[in-house]
Motif scaffolding. Structure first.
Motif: not given
Length: 412
Positions: A207-213, A217-221, A241-252, A262-267
């Protein structure tokens, strides 16, 4: 074409280490790869020669506690055009010294990945303390420029992590602070765990979770969860199961990115029988959460079924036949693939592959058919030298492409 510097610099390092430290142990890899691609829809071809050097020098002192590690590559453009003028020819992935001379302590200085955090690269220092199965580490320094991959002191990184290692359980948790010109650019939490309660069952998660500046809040990345069941070597079943989201750089980052994911479930599963045949399959349901997409265009179902024969017609040929069908966001496609490989001698493997893909776009009522084929060979000359080469062709309605890749490698 630029003068190759990477090989010269590494040769100098090798000579210095060999001369000054004759007891040191040197291991590594040198490879030279040529990539050539032509596209009928492009006005020019691409041709790149890439040299990669990996060097691990251990036992640099009498106690054997000091080591040096290097991994870099240099690309030379042999054609008249490049993909992008902003891409640098040289790239150093690893360049550091490691010290393990103090009991329970580990120290690395240089360009490195923190010992238990492979997603963060640091130009600085990493210090680890470990006792029994537990450990903790801290790191800090400059961070590679996320836009160019170069050293840039404007970007900084600082963080710490905890980890636990046992035969059937491993876990780590990290907190990372990225800065830009003294301001907060990104903060995130990363965790990963693998657990096997028995020989047949394995759990994995990250899991990767970003601090929303902006919202605090804490966003699940990104997230991944998977459980596998393998009672024996003949069969297995995996649910994930997996989920992918682009993360943000708040100053640069001087532009906004869409809050989409995007999220997906697979078997997937496979069954082996008669010690040579395997039937396998996979089902995946994907969902795109894009603000610009209509609801009916967000879901996709992907089906795959395949068959493998490890000894086709008793000729020592490994064959794999599979088909994939998908309805994907206002379009659908079918893919048919055949692959065969065989060791013609003890040291030479030949692989053939062919695929046909038909894609239908519902919104524009257009159908595209793509035929692709490739042949590759891998030759082991001796314990140190190896050669490989591949050719791939692709034919579509509006274009054709041809790609040739060759590589020579030397291990020492």
């Amino acid at each position: 074409m630029n003068t190759p510097k990477l090989g010269l610099y590494t040769l100098i390092i090798l000579c210095l280490l060999t001369e000054a430290l004759p007891a040191a142990e040197l291991h590594g890899l040198v490879s030279v790869e040529d990539y050539y691609s032509s596209d009928s829809s492009s006005a020019y071809d691409f041709n790149f020669l890439t040299t990669r050097i990996r060097l691990d020098a251990t036992k640099l002192n009498e106690t054997g506690s000091l080591s040096f590690h290097f991994d870099g590559r240099e690309r030379n453009n042999l054609g008249s055009h490049d993909y992008s003028s902003s891409i640098k020819n040289e790239r150093i992935d690893t360049l550091n010294l490691e010290y393990t001379g103090i009991e329970r302590f580990y120290l690395a200085i240089g360009r490195l990945w923190p010992k238990e955090l492979f997603i963060e690269k640091v130009d600085g220092v990493n210090l680890v303390f470990q006792r029994m199965n537990f450990g903790t580490g801290v790191f800090g320094g400059a961070k590679q420029d996320p836009y160019t991959g170069e050293f840039n002191p404007d970007f900084t990184t600082l963080g710490g992590y905890l980890f636990y290692r046992k035969e059937n359980l491993s876990a780590n948790l990290a907190f990372v602070h990225n800065g830009y010109k003294g301001d907060l650019d990104r903060q995130y939490i990363y965790g990963q765990s693998s657990y096997s309660p028995s020989r047949e069952i394995t759990f994995y998660g990250s899991i990767t979770a970003d601090m929303n500046q902006v919202t605090d809040n804490i966003d699940l990345t990104n997230a991944m969860a998977e459980v596998s069941y393998r009672p024996d070597y003949r069969r297995s079943l995996t649910l994930g199961y997996n989920q992918f989201r682009a993360y943000r750089l708040y100053k640069s980052m001087d532009f906004d990115i869409a809050d989409s994911r995007q999220q997906s479930y697979y078997l997937r599963g496979e069954q082996r029988f008669l010690d040579r045949y395997t039937v396998y399959g996979r089902y995946e349901h994907q969902t795109l959460h894009y603000q610009t997409l209509e609801t009916k265009l967000t879901d996709s179902n992907i089906y795959q079924i395949g068959f493998r024969d490890d000894n086709l017609m008793n000729l020592n040929i490994n064959m794999d036949v599979s088909t994939t069908m998908a309805d994907s966001y206002s379009s659908s496609y079918n893919t048919y693939n055949v692959q065969a490989s065989r060791y013609l001698t003890d040291t030479f493997q030949l692989t053939l592959n062919g695929a046909y893909m038909q894609t239908r776009y519902d919104l524009v009522e257009y159908t595209d058919n793509i035929l692709s084929y490739d042949v590759s060979g891998y030759l082991v000359l001796n314990r140190r030298w190896s050669l490989s080469a591949s050719y791939e062709g692709r034919q579509a309605k509006d274009y054709t492409t041809n790609t040739i890749i060759s590589r020579i490698s030397y291990k020492f």
